[in-house]
Design an enzyme around this catalytic site. Structure first.
Site, PDB file in Angstrom:
ATOM      1  N   ARG A 180       8.365  -2.931  -2.347  1.00  0.00           N
ATOM      2  CA  ARG A 180       7.752  -4.231  -2.656  1.00  0.00           C
ATOM      3  C   ARG A 180       8.103  -4.689  -4.073  1.00  0.00           C
ATOM      4  NH1 ARG A 180       1.713  -4.218  -0.526  1.00  0.00           N
ATOM      5  NH2 ARG A 180       1.336  -2.800  -2.269  1.00  0.00           N
ATOM      6  N   LYS A 185      -4.116  -4.565   5.090  1.00  0.00           N
ATOM      7  CA  LYS A 185      -5.535  -4.930   5.199  1.00  0.00           C
ATOM      8  C   LYS A 185      -5.823  -6.281   4.553  1.00  0.00           C
ATOM      9  CE  LYS A 185      -7.268  -1.439   2.966  1.00  0.00           C
ATOM     10  NZ  LYS A 185      -6.108  -0.615   2.617  1.00  0.00           N
TER      11      LYS A 185
HETATM   12  P1  ADP Z   1      -4.353  -0.807  -1.887  1.00  0.00           P
HETATM   13  O1  ADP Z   1      -3.216  -1.731  -2.101  1.00  0.00           O
HETATM   14  O2  ADP Z   1      -4.069   0.593  -2.349  1.00  0.00           O
HETATM   15  O3  ADP Z   1      -4.969  -0.867  -0.513  1.00  0.00           O
HETATM   16  P2  ADP Z   1      -6.600  -2.205  -3.256  1.00  0.00           P
HETATM   17  O4  ADP Z   1      -6.065  -3.532  -3.594  1.00  0.00           O
HETATM   18  O5  ADP Z   1      -7.712  -2.139  -2.258  1.00  0.00           O
HETATM   19  O6  ADP Z   1      -5.449  -1.197  -2.907  1.00  0.00           O
HETATM   20  O7  ADP Z   1      -7.126  -1.482  -4.589  1.00  0.00           O
HETATM   21  C1  ADP Z   1      -6.287  -1.274  -5.689  1.00  0.00           C
HETATM   22  C2  ADP Z   1      -6.847  -0.182  -6.579  1.00  0.00           C
HETATM   23  O8  ADP Z   1      -8.161  -0.561  -7.017  1.00  0.00           O
HETATM   24  C3  ADP Z   1      -7.045   1.159  -5.918  1.00  0.00           C
HETATM   25  O9  ADP Z   1      -5.866   1.945  -5.933  1.00  0.00           O
HETATM   26  C4  ADP Z   1      -8.154   1.769  -6.773  1.00  0.00           C
HETATM   27  O10 ADP Z   1      -7.657   2.231  -8.014  1.00  0.00           O
HETATM   28  C5  ADP Z   1      -9.029   0.576  -7.068  1.00  0.00           C
HETATM   29  N1  ADP Z   1     -10.078   0.397  -6.035  1.00  0.00           N
HETATM   30  C6  ADP Z   1     -10.208  -0.658  -5.175  1.00  0.00           C
HETATM   31  N2  ADP Z   1     -11.273  -0.502  -4.372  1.00  0.00           N
HETATM   32  C7  ADP Z   1     -11.839   0.687  -4.714  1.00  0.00           C
HETATM   33  C8  ADP Z   1     -12.953   1.424  -4.238  1.00  0.00           C
HETATM   34  N3  ADP Z   1     -13.726   0.969  -3.221  1.00  0.00           N
HETATM   35  N4  ADP Z   1     -13.233   2.600  -4.828  1.00  0.00           N
HETATM   36  C9  ADP Z   1     -12.496   3.079  -5.843  1.00  0.00           C
HETATM   37  N5  ADP Z   1     -11.419   2.457  -6.333  1.00  0.00           N
HETATM   38  C10 ADP Z   1     -11.086   1.254  -5.784  1.00  0.00           C
END
Ligand code: ADP
Ligand code: ZN
Length: 229
Positions: free
Chosen positions: A141, A27
């Protein structure tokens, strides 16, 4: 709040998009491509939280352990982060919401905040990747602790085990990429985020995209559904 309304007038080019998909679906990469292509900003709560951590803010310290373990931080925290961006006009010409909303209460809060500016989500693009593929991608990774360059032990291996090709720094795994934590992130995805897809589905906003293939192939698929909307 009233004084912010004029900055946020809807227009033909008003694009408010949500990008949904499991962790490791790519994403972030796709969202950055969309920023280039459509000239609208990416609002990624994961990036905002990581920035708070690197800056060592009180918020950053508060969310660190939950994030590393693969859990979700509270709705209140991420809703506040997004509210701040909407109120300062960051999304005036549209936005790509990446990693938000991840729960139904977050989706409802987003709709409420946008409604105050007379706006609403146009499309929810769902990037589909199987759990097995997610685990293979994330657990393998590695990134350089010095220059942050990224590798993958299977798909983009370094020349020497655990050594950066660029700067000879040591390659490390993100704590949340350890297998048990990836499984926790997947569990959170299935439990809390899949209902968000249903939420948007009920409004006819979901477009599903096959998330396996070359990056250009995937971005072409995404542009296609956005341009048709
Ligand atoms: P991923 O690599 O899992 O897609 P992100 O970079 O979007 O993750 O987010 C990393 C972490 O930040 C998530 O695992 C969560 O702990 C926290 N996080 C990010 N966005 C949200 C959200 N909208 N609600 C709750 N926690 C979030
Ligand atoms: Zn390096």
């Amino acid at each position: 709040m009233g004084e912010n309304v004029p900055q946020l007038v809807a227009s033909e080019r008003d694009r408010l998009l949500v990008l949904i998909g499991p962790p490791g679906a790519g994403k972030g990469t796709q969202a950055r491509g969309l920023v280039e292509h459509y000239g609208i900003p990416q609002l990624a709560t994961g990036d905002m939280l990581r920035a708070a951590r690197s800056a060592g803010t009180e918020l950053g310290n508060r969310v660190a352990s939950v994030m590393d373990a693969g859990g979700l931080v509270s709705d209140e925290i991420v809703i506040d982060l997004i509210r701040e961006k909407l109120e300062n006009g960051t999304a005036a010409k549209g936005a790509i919401f990446d990693g938000f909303p991840r729960t139904v209460p977050q989706a409802i809060a987003l709709d409420d905040m946008l409604a105050r500016f007379g706006r609403s989500i146009r499309l929810a693009v769902m990037v589909e990747v199987s759990d097995d593929e997610v685990v293979r991608r994330t657990v393998g990774r590695r990134s350089c602790g010095d220059c942050q360059r990224t590798f993958h032990i299977e798909f983009a291996p370094p020349t020497l085990d655990a050594v950066c090709d660029g700067c000879s720094g040591v390659l490390v795994q993100r704590p949340d990429d350890a297998e048990a934590n990836v499984r926790a992130r997947l569990a959170a995805y299935h439990r809390d985020t899949e209902p968000v897809i249903n939420y948007y589905e009920d409004r006819g906003l979901v477009r599903r995209i096959e998330g396996v293939g070359g990056q250009n192939q995937i971005s072409d698929r995404i542009h296609e559904v956005i341009d048709r909307a």
